[in-house]
Design a protein around this motif. Structure first.
Motif, PDB file in Angstrom:
ATOM      1  N   TRP A 189      62.992  55.237  14.091  1.00  0.00           N
ATOM      2  CA  TRP A 189      63.002  56.442  14.604  1.00  0.00           C
ATOM      3  C   TRP A 189      62.021  56.881  16.224  1.00  0.00           C
ATOM      4  O   TRP A 189      62.474  57.744  16.718  1.00  0.00           O
ATOM      5  CB  TRP A 189      61.492  57.145  13.253  1.00  0.00           C
ATOM      6  CG  TRP A 189      61.309  58.352  13.187  1.00  0.00           C
ATOM      7  CD1 TRP A 189      61.799  59.130  12.094  1.00  0.00           C
ATOM      8  CD2 TRP A 189      60.363  59.609  13.833  1.00  0.00           C
ATOM      9  NE1 TRP A 189      61.106  60.398  11.956  1.00  0.00           N
ATOM     10  CE2 TRP A 189      60.353  61.327  13.579  1.00  0.00           C
ATOM     11  CE3 TRP A 189      59.610  59.840  15.212  1.00  0.00           C
ATOM     12  CZ2 TRP A 189      59.806  61.891  14.116  1.00  0.00           C
ATOM     13  CZ3 TRP A 189      58.944  60.660  15.977  1.00  0.00           C
ATOM     14  CH2 TRP A 189      59.272  62.273  15.405  1.00  0.00           C
ATOM     15  N   ILE A 190      61.258  55.975  16.432  1.00  0.00           N
ATOM     16  CA  ILE A 190      60.111  56.597  18.118  1.00  0.00           C
ATOM     17  C   ILE A 190      61.726  56.151  19.143  1.00  0.00           C
ATOM     18  O   ILE A 190      61.515  56.422  19.906  1.00  0.00           O
ATOM     19  CB  ILE A 190      59.082  56.204  17.993  1.00  0.00           C
ATOM     20  CG1 ILE A 190      58.568  55.993  17.229  1.00  0.00           C
ATOM     21  CG2 ILE A 190      58.990  56.210  19.517  1.00  0.00           C
ATOM     22  CD1 ILE A 190      57.335  55.563  17.397  1.00  0.00           C
ATOM     23  N   TYR A 191      61.862  54.547  18.909  1.00  0.00           N
ATOM     24  CA  TYR A 191      62.755  53.839  20.113  1.00  0.00           C
ATOM     25  C   TYR A 191      63.635  54.415  19.723  1.00  0.00           C
ATOM     26  O   TYR A 191      64.639  53.933  20.665  1.00  0.00           O
ATOM     27  CB  TYR A 191      62.356  52.438  20.125  1.00  0.00           C
ATOM     28  CG  TYR A 191      60.823  52.218  20.583  1.00  0.00           C
ATOM     29  CD1 TYR A 191      60.082  51.763  19.368  1.00  0.00           C
ATOM     30  CD2 TYR A 191      59.886  53.151  21.591  1.00  0.00           C
ATOM     31  CE1 TYR A 191      58.525  51.767  20.398  1.00  0.00           C
ATOM     32  CE2 TYR A 191      58.837  52.867  21.662  1.00  0.00           C
ATOM     33  CZ  TYR A 191      58.071  52.050  20.493  1.00  0.00           C
ATOM     34  OH  TYR A 191      56.686  52.014  20.859  1.00  0.00           O
ATOM     35  N   GLY A 192      64.623  54.742  19.315  1.00  0.00           N
ATOM     36  CA  GLY A 192      65.676  54.434  18.802  1.00  0.00           C
ATOM     37  C   GLY A 192      67.013  55.726  19.951  1.00  0.00           C
ATOM     38  O   GLY A 192      65.922  56.712  20.123  1.00  0.00           O
ATOM     39  N   TYR A 197      69.743  58.331  19.511  1.00  0.00           N
ATOM     40  CA  TYR A 197      69.520  59.235  19.210  1.00  0.00           C
ATOM     41  C   TYR A 197      69.058  60.646  19.313  1.00  0.00           C
ATOM     42  O   TYR A 197      68.117  60.911  20.310  1.00  0.00           O
ATOM     43  CB  TYR A 197      69.455  58.743  17.385  1.00  0.00           C
ATOM     44  CG  TYR A 197      68.367  59.089  17.110  1.00  0.00           C
ATOM     45  CD1 TYR A 197      67.559  58.045  17.301  1.00  0.00           C
ATOM     46  CD2 TYR A 197      67.713  60.232  16.342  1.00  0.00           C
ATOM     47  CE1 TYR A 197      66.516  57.889  16.885  1.00  0.00           C
ATOM     48  CE2 TYR A 197      66.682  60.480  16.220  1.00  0.00           C
ATOM     49  CZ  TYR A 197      65.765  59.092  16.046  1.00  0.00           C
ATOM     50  OH  TYR A 197      64.234  59.647  15.369  1.00  0.00           O
ATOM     51  N   GLY A 198      70.288  61.266  18.613  1.00  0.00           N
ATOM     52  CA  GLY A 198      69.719  62.828  18.878  1.00  0.00           C
ATOM     53  C   GLY A 198      70.681  63.259  19.859  1.00  0.00           C
ATOM     54  O   GLY A 198      71.979  63.313  20.266  1.00  0.00           O
ATOM     55  N   PRO A 199      70.130  64.695  20.564  1.00  0.00           N
ATOM     56  CA  PRO A 199      71.354  65.554  20.805  1.00  0.00           C
ATOM     57  C   PRO A 199      71.050  64.498  22.499  1.00  0.00           C
ATOM     58  O   PRO A 199      70.388  64.391  22.946  1.00  0.00           O
ATOM     59  CB  PRO A 199      69.871  66.554  21.358  1.00  0.00           C
ATOM     60  CG  PRO A 199      69.057  66.942  20.719  1.00  0.00           C
ATOM     61  CD  PRO A 199      68.857  65.528  20.090  1.00  0.00           C
ATOM     62  N   SER A 243      72.029  70.954  18.329  1.00  0.00           N
ATOM     63  CA  SER A 243      72.085  70.091  17.277  1.00  0.00           C
ATOM     64  C   SER A 243      71.562  70.920  16.172  1.00  0.00           C
ATOM     65  O   SER A 243      70.181  71.088  16.152  1.00  0.00           O
ATOM     66  CB  SER A 243      71.876  69.134  17.615  1.00  0.00           C
ATOM     67  OG  SER A 243      71.233  68.704  16.420  1.00  0.00           O
ATOM     68  N   SER A 262      68.785  68.767  14.440  1.00  0.00           N
ATOM     69  CA  SER A 262      67.569  68.769  14.997  1.00  0.00           C
ATOM     70  C   SER A 262      65.864  69.187  14.909  1.00  0.00           C
ATOM     71  O   SER A 262      65.393  69.415  15.257  1.00  0.00           O
ATOM     72  CB  SER A 262      68.224  68.300  16.553  1.00  0.00           C
ATOM     73  OG  SER A 262      68.478  69.208  17.598  1.00  0.00           O
ATOM     74  N   GLY A 275      62.462  65.289  15.181  1.00  0.00           N
ATOM     75  CA  GLY A 275      62.617  63.386  15.550  1.00  0.00           C
ATOM     76  C   GLY A 275      63.632  63.529  16.195  1.00  0.00           C
ATOM     77  O   GLY A 275      63.682  62.730  17.738  1.00  0.00           O
ATOM     78  N   PHE A 276      64.653  64.086  15.942  1.00  0.00           N
ATOM     79  CA  PHE A 276      66.021  63.888  16.469  1.00  0.00           C
ATOM     80  C   PHE A 276      66.320  64.870  18.425  1.00  0.00           C
ATOM     81  O   PHE A 276      65.816  64.482  19.503  1.00  0.00           O
ATOM     82  CB  PHE A 276      67.234  64.958  15.768  1.00  0.00           C
ATOM     83  CG  PHE A 276      67.760  64.324  15.280  1.00  0.00           C
ATOM     84  CD1 PHE A 276      67.285  63.635  13.707  1.00  0.00           C
ATOM     85  CD2 PHE A 276      69.471  63.369  15.407  1.00  0.00           C
ATOM     86  CE1 PHE A 276      67.837  63.073  12.858  1.00  0.00           C
ATOM     87  CE2 PHE A 276      69.968  63.035  14.301  1.00  0.00           C
ATOM     88  CZ  PHE A 276      69.483  62.603  13.469  1.00  0.00           C
ATOM     89  N   LYS A 277      64.870  65.763  18.076  1.00  0.00           N
ATOM     90  CA  LYS A 277      65.183  65.949  19.519  1.00  0.00           C
ATOM     91  C   LYS A 277      64.013  65.289  20.290  1.00  0.00           C
ATOM     92  O   LYS A 277      63.819  65.744  21.697  1.00  0.00           O
ATOM     93  CB  LYS A 277      64.664  67.683  19.146  1.00  0.00           C
ATOM     94  CG  LYS A 277      64.415  68.346  20.870  1.00  0.00           C
ATOM     95  CD  LYS A 277      65.510  69.091  21.048  1.00  0.00           C
ATOM     96  CE  LYS A 277      65.547  69.097  22.335  1.00  0.00           C
ATOM     97  NZ  LYS A 277      67.018  69.639  22.949  1.00  0.00           N
ATOM     98  N   HIS A 285      61.714  63.108  19.654  1.00  0.00           N
ATOM     99  CA  HIS A 285      61.489  61.672  19.653  1.00  0.00           C
ATOM    100  C   HIS A 285      61.299  61.191  20.948  1.00  0.00           C
ATOM    101  O   HIS A 285      60.325  59.816  21.359  1.00  0.00           O
ATOM    102  CB  HIS A 285      61.633  60.810  18.079  1.00  0.00           C
ATOM    103  CG  HIS A 285      63.017  59.653  19.533  1.00  0.00           C
ATOM    104  ND1 HIS A 285      64.444  61.374  18.748  1.00  0.00           N
ATOM    105  CD2 HIS A 285      63.610  58.820  19.087  1.00  0.00           C
ATOM    106  CE1 HIS A 285      65.329  60.286  19.943  1.00  0.00           C
ATOM    107  NE2 HIS A 285      65.160  59.087  20.092  1.00  0.00           N
ATOM    108  N   THR A 286      61.730  60.695  21.928  1.00  0.00           N
ATOM    109  CA  THR A 286      62.124  60.153  23.308  1.00  0.00           C
ATOM    110  C   THR A 286      60.527  60.688  23.753  1.00  0.00           C
ATOM    111  O   THR A 286      60.413  60.031  25.029  1.00  0.00           O
ATOM    112  CB  THR A 286      63.085  61.026  23.803  1.00  0.00           C
ATOM    113  OG1 THR A 286      63.117  62.169  24.123  1.00  0.00           O
ATOM    114  CG2 THR A 286      64.563  60.446  23.009  1.00  0.00           C
TER     115      THR A 286
END
Lengths: 391, 530
Positions: free
Chosen positions: A372-375, A377-379, B177, B180, B185-187, B189-190
Motif C-alpha cells: 500500500w505504502i511502498y508500491g 502504482y497509481g497515476p 484516474s 484514485s 491510496g492510489f494518489k 501513498h507516495t
C-alpha cells in the motif's frame, strides 16, 4: 514491429495440444466446453505458464472440496506477487530504463550495473505476475505447474534454464528439440558424425545442432529481432555448448590446481558465474536492436569508473535514497523468503501457516501495508504492465 | 470439525475487517489535509466542519474561490445581524466545483440564499479542463462524503479530464484516474517519500472549523502597490468571453437554486474589470436567475467603506477588509433578502475563538511597548524574549511590573548590556536566564505537542551582540537591538508575531522583517490557519 504470429503463451499451449493429439500422446478432447475452458482459462492468457492438456485439462474441471487453507494460500500468493512486482520490480525498472535510455551518459560500470539489475527486474516482474496467476488459480483450487524453481541457485546455465521459465523450456524440449533429434535427417547426420569423429563428439555435435535450432526459437519467441534471438537464444546456446564441450577439461584443470569443488565458496562462484552469464545475454532484452545492444556493451568498456557505485551517482538514476533503501530491504526480504523455502523445502506460506496467528497476521498485514505504502502504482504507473505480457 | 471451521470463518472475517480498516486509516493518514496550520485556505477543516453543523441550520452559503474564503466571515455576519451562514469556498474553486458542493450541501442544509463569486467564470486556467488544477480540484472534492453526489462529481471530473487529454492540443495534460478518487491510496501513498509530519497525524485538528470556512490574512495593503480606483460603468455594450463550462454549471446552479427556492446572488470582489466583463456577468446572471453585484463598483465600494491601506478588500481581503465586507453583505442579506436572525449555539460557541483571531490580527500592529505587554498577557500565548545588545536601558518600572505579571522572574533594573532570555508558557515560566557578560542559549520543548525551540541572547557586555529565537527549526527573532519578542499562539500552533522593541533607545517597534516573511511565505501566514 508486428509480433510473429502465433508466438505467445496462448498459442504455444494450443500448439502443444495439437501436436500431442497428432502424435497420439493423448486423446482428442471431444467436449468443446472443456476444451474451450482449457484454451481460454483467463489467468494463463497473460504470462503463462505454458501448460499441457494432460496436466491441466482435468485440473480445470475436477471436482473439489473447498479448502480454506488453499483459498488463503491463493490470496497470500497474490499478495506476494504484487509485492515483488510493485515494490521491487517497478523500482528496478526506473534505474534500468534511466541507464539504458542514455548510454552516452551512463557508461562503464553503469552498463554492468544495469545488466544485473535488469535480471532482477525481469525475475521479480515475471515471477510476480506468475504468483498472481498461481494465486488466482489457487482460489479456484486449480494447480498449475511452477515456472520458477530458485533459478539463482543454479550452478550452470543449463541448470539455470531448468529452473527459469520452466514451461517454455519444457515446451521447446518436447516439441522442438526432441522432434528435431528424432527426425530422420538428424538421425542420419548423427550416425555420419559418429563414424567420422567418434561416438562421443559425434553425438555432442548433433545435439548442439539440435540445440541451436531450439535456442534460436527461444530467442525468436521472445521477439523477432536479432537482439532477442542472440541475447536470449544463441548466446545461451553458445555458453551451454562451450561449457559442455570444455567441462571434462575444466574438471581436470581444477583437480590439477587442487580446487575444492565441494565447498560453499565454489558453489557461490558457480552461482555468481551463472548469474553473470545469464545477465550478459539478457542485457540485449531492453535494447531496440542488436546493434544497439553491441553499442550498449561497448559503452560498458569505454570507461573504468567503479566509484559511481559509491559516490552518490546511484542516487541520480531516478530513485531517491529512500526508494533505494526500500528496494534493498525488499530484496533482502525476498532473499530470506527464498532461502527459507529452499531450506524447508516448502513454500514460505506453508511455513508461515504453521506459525502462531499473531505472527501470521503480522506478516500478511505487514505485506499488505508495505504494498500500500511502498508500491509504485497509481497515476503515472501502470501496474498491469508486466514485461512478459508483451509475448 | 465444525467448530474449527467456524473459528476459521470468524478469523477470515476479522482479518478482512482489519484490512479494510487499515486501508481506511492509511488513506486518512496519507491524504493531504489542508488545515489551519499548513494552508492559507484550509479546505479540509472547512468541509469537515460543514458536516458537523446541525441539519438545516445554515441560511446562507458562500461558494467560490479563495477571495470568497477570505472575504465573507460567517461569525462577523452572525454577530452583526444574527444571520447563520457558512463559507464553502476553497482555493481556486471553479463554478463546476461550486455546483457540486451546492448539490452536496443541499443534502444537509436548506439555505435561503447562495452567494457565488464570479472569479472563475473567466477562463483563468485554460490548461486544465475544469479551469483549476487537479490538485486543487482534489482539495475541494476529497473531503466530500461519499454519496451519489460525489460519485456523479468524480465521474464528471474524470470524463471531462479524459476528453481534455484526448485533444491533441493538450499533449502535456494527463487524464485523471477515477479509481484514485475511490481509493485515495492510489494518489497519496507516495507521500511517505516526503515524510509525513505532525499535521498528517493530527486527525482532530482538521475535524472542525470554528470560523465556518472563513480564513483571513493580516497584513495591510501596500499603499504603493494597492491603489484602487472603483469601477464605473462606461456604457460599452460588448461582452467578454467567459469559460463555457463554468457558465454551463452556473446555469445548473441557477436551476438547482430555483428548484429549491433559493436565491442565487453573484458577486465580484474588487479587481480589475471592464464593461465587457461586467456585461457578460450581468447576462449570465440574468439567465441563471441570479442577481449580480460588483463590490468594486464605485457606489457599492464606497458603501462598504473599506479604507486602504488597513482595510483591504482588494484581491484577497484582509481581516479588516473582511469585517467591512461581511457587515455589508450581512446588511444586504438582512434588508434586501429578508434573511431573518436566529440565535444559534453553534455560532455563540465560536465567538471567543473568532475574537482571539481578531486580537491576533491586531497584535502585529501595536507599536507601543506598554500596550504590547498588555496585549500579550494572554493564556493563549507562549512568549519568547531575548535581548540583543541591551534591552533594559529605557525600561520603566511600569514595564518591569508588566513583565513580572507576564511571568518574568529576573529583575531587569540596572542591567545594561546583560544577556537575558525568557520562555513563558500558559503553565508558567519554563526557562529564564540572566548574565552579565556571557552569551546565553537554551534549547527545549514546549506545549502539548512538545514543539522544539532554541533561544539565544548576547548583550553588549559579551562583545558579540546577537539574539535568536528558533521554533521548529525556523528562525523568528527580528534580531535587532532591544528586547526581541516572539509570540506563539498555542491554539493555532503557530507564530503570530515577531517584534523588537528598542528598550535600549527610543522604544520603537521593528517588525518589517516578519511582515515581509509573511508576505513572501504565504504558508507562514498565521491566520491562514483559521
Amino acid at each position: 514491429m508486428v509480433a510473429p504470429f502465433g508466438i505467445s503463451f496462448f498459442a504455444l499451449t494450443l500448439i502443444g495440444y495439437i501436436l500431442n493429439t497428432y502424435w497420439k500422446v493423448q486423446e482428442v478432447e471431444k467436449n468443446p466446453l472443456k476444451f474451450a475452458l482449457f484454451g481460454t482459462y483467463f489467468p494463463l492468457l497473460f504470462s503463462g505458464p505454458i501448460v499441457k492438456y494432460s496436466d491441466t485439462g482435468n485440473e480445470l474441471v475436477k471436482e473439489y472440496r473447498f479448502s480454506y487453507q488453499r483459498f488463503a494460500f491463493g490470496g497470500q500468493r497474490i499478495l506476494w506477487g504484487l509485492f515483488k512486482k510493485l515494490v521491487i520490480s517497478e523500482r528496478l525498472s526506473v534505474m534500468v530504463s534511466t541507464i539504458y535510455s542514455d548510454s552516452l551518459t551512463y557508461r562503464g560500470v553503469y552498463v554492468w550495473f544495469a545488466m544485473c539489475l535488469f535480471v532482477l527486474q525481469l525475475y521479480t516482474d515475471f515471477s510476480g505476475c506468475l504468483d498472481v496467476i498461481y494465486g488466482i488459480s489457487d482460489l479456484f483450487h486449480i494447480q498449475l505447474p511452477e515456472n520458477f524453481a530458485h533459478p539463482f541457485s543454479s550452478r550452470s546455465l543449463s541448470d539455470f534454464w531448468r529452473r527459469w521459465h520452466i514451461s517454455l523450456g519444457t515446451w521447446i524440449r518436447e516439441y522442438i528439440f526432441f522432434p528435431i533429434m528424432k527426425s530422420s535427417v538428424m538421425v542420419s547426420l548423427m550416425e555420419y558424425l559418429k563414424k567420422k569423429i567418434g561416438k562421443k563428439y559425434g553425438k555432442r555435435i548433433a545435439t548442439s545442432i539440435g540445440l541451436f535450432f531450439s535456442w534460436f526459437l527461444v530467442g525468436f519467441w521472445h521477439g523477432g529481432t536479432m537482439n532477442y534471438i542472440f541475447g536470449v537464444g544463441l548466446w545461451m546456446w553458445f555458453v551451454i555448448t562451450i561449457s559442455e564441450l570444455f567441462a571434462p577439461m575444466l574438471e581436470r584443470l581444477s583437480d590439477f590446481l587442487n580446487i575444492n569443488r565441494d565447498c560453499y565458496s565454489w558453489m557461490l562462484f558457480q552461482r555468481v558465474r551463472t548469474f553473470c552469464l545469464f545477465a550478459f545475454g539478457l542485457g540485449f532484452f531492453p535494447v531496440a536492436s542488436f546493434k544497439d545492444g553491441i553499442a550498449f556493451y561497448k559503452a560498458g568498456f569505454s570507461i573504468f569508473n567503479p566509484w559511481v557505485l559509491f559516490d552518490g551517482s546511484v542516487l541520480k538514476l531516478g530513485l531517491t535514497g529512500k526508494d533505494l533503501n526500500i528496494l534493498f530491504v525488499s530484496m533482502v526480504i525476498m532473499l530470506i523468503v527464498d532461502k527459507i523455502s529452499l531450506i524447508k523445502c516448502v513454500p514460505m506460506r506453508e511455513w508461515i501457516s504453521n506459525q502462531n496467528f499473531a505472527l501470521r497476521w503480522l506478516i500478511w498485514i505487514g505485506l499488505f501495508v508495505s504494498i500500500w505504502i511502498y508500491g509504485l502504482y497509481g497515476p503515472g504507473y501502470n501496474a498491469t504492465d508486466f514485461i512478459y505480457t508483451g509475448f | 470439525m465444525r467448530r474449527s471451521r467456524l473459528i476459521k470463518l470468524f478469523g477470515l472475517v476479522v482479518f478482512w475487517i482489519l484490512v479494510v480498516t487499515l486501508n481506511l486509516l492509511l488513506e486518512g493518514l496519507f491524504f493531504v489535509k489542508s488545515t489551519y496550520r499548513n494552508s492559507p485556505w484550509p479546505s479540509t477543516n472547512t468541509y469537515n466542519g460543514f458536516y458537523k453543523m446541525k441539519r438545516d441550520t445554515i441560511d446562507v452559503i458562500f461558494l467560490g474561490s479563495s477571495v470568497t474564503v477570505n472575504g465573507f466571515c460567517p461569525q462577523e455576519i452572525y454577530d452583526a445581524y444574527g444571520i447563520r451562514s457558512y463559507n464553502l469556498g476553497s482555493e481556486q474553486q471553479s463554478i463546476f466545483l461550486s455546483y457540486y458542493w451546492l448539490k452536496e450541501a443541499l443534502r444537509f442544509q436548506s439555505p435561503q440564499v447562495v452567494v457565488l463569486d464570479t472569479k472563475f467564470l473567466k477562463s483563468i486556467h485554460p490548461e486544465y479542463p475544469l479551469n483549476t488544477s487537479e490538485g486543487l480540484t482534489r482539495k475541494t472534492i476529497d473531503p466530500m462524503k461519499w454519496s451519489r453526489v460525489k460519485v456523479e462529481a468524480v465521474h464528471d471530473i474524470v470524463e471531462r479530464s479524459t476528453e481534455f487529454a484526448s485533444d491533441s492540443t493538450h499533449e502535456d495534460y494527463n487524464a485523471e484516474s477515477e479509481i484514485s478518487y475511490y481509493f485515495k491510496g492510489f494518489k497519496y501513498h507516495t507521500r511517505w517519500k516526503d515524510g509525513l509530519n505532525a499535521d498528517d497525524f493530527d486527525v482532530h485538528g482538521c475535524e472542525f472549523s470554528e470560523l465556518k470556512g472563513w480564513s483571513t490574512e493580516i497584513y495591510y495593503a501596500d499603499p504603493d502597490y494597492n491603489r484602487f480606483t472603483p469601477y464605473e460603468y462606461g456604457g460599452a455594450t460588448d461582452t467578454a468571453e467567459l469559460d463555457e463550462l463554468q457558465v454551463e454549471y452556473l446555469y445548473k446552479m441557477g436551476e438547482l437554486c430555483k428548484q429549491n427556492g433559493i436565491k442565487l446572488i453573484l458577486v465580484s470582489l474588487p479587481a480589475s474589470t471592464s464593461d465587457a466583463v461586467e456585461n457578460a456577468y450581468c447576462n449570465v446572471a440574468e439567465k441563471a436567475g441570479a442577481e449580480y453585484y460588483n463590490f468594486g463598483e464605485k457606489s457599492i465600494y464606497q458603501e462598504i467603506g473599506a479604507q486602504l491601506p488597513k482595510e483591504s478588500i482588494l484581491g484577497h481581503p484582509n481581516y479588516w477588509g473582511s469585517v467591512k465586507l461581511s457587515r455589508y453583505i450581512g446588511k444586504m442579506l438582512s434588508e434586501k433578502y429578508n434573511v431573518a436572525p436566529v440565535a444559534d449555539e453553534q455560532y455563540e460557541a465560536t465567538r471567543d475563538f473568532y475574537l482571539q483571531v481578531a486580537k491576533d490580527a491586531n497584535l502585529q500592529y501595536i507599536e507601543d511597548f506598554d500596550q504590547y505587554l498588555d496585549a500579550i498577557k494572554d493564556p493563549n500565548y507562549t512568549l519568547f524574549f531575548a535581548i540583543n545588545e541591551d534591552g533594559t536601558k529605557t525600561l520603566t518600572s511600569a514595564d518591569k511590573e508588566k513583565l513580572k505579571s507576564l511571568g518574568v522572574k529576573s529583575d531587569l533594573e540596572n542591567m545594561y548590556g546583560y544577556s537575558w532570555y525568557a520562555v513563558i508558557t500558559p503553565e508558567g515560566n519554563v526557562a529564564e536566564e540572566l548574565s552579565i557578560d556571557e552569551t546565553l542559549d537554551k534549547s527545549g520543548k514546549f506545549g502539548r505537542k512538545l514543539w522544539e525551540y532554541s533561544i539565544e541572547s548576547a548583550g553588549v557586555n559579551t562583545n558579540a551582540v546577537s539574539s535568536s529565537i528558533m521554533i521548529c527549526d525556523k528562525e523568528y527573532a527580528h534580531n535587532s537591538r532591544g528586547i526581541n519578542i516572539v509570540v506563539w499562539d498555542n491554539q493555532g500552533q503557530t507564530v503570530i508575531d515577531s517584534v523588537t522593541f528598542d528598550t535600549c533607545g527610543d522604544r520603537l517597534a521593528s517588525r518589517s522583517w516578519f511582515v515581509e516573511m509573511q508576505k513572501n511565505d504565504i504558508n507562514l501566514n498565521a491566520f491562514s490557519r483559521w
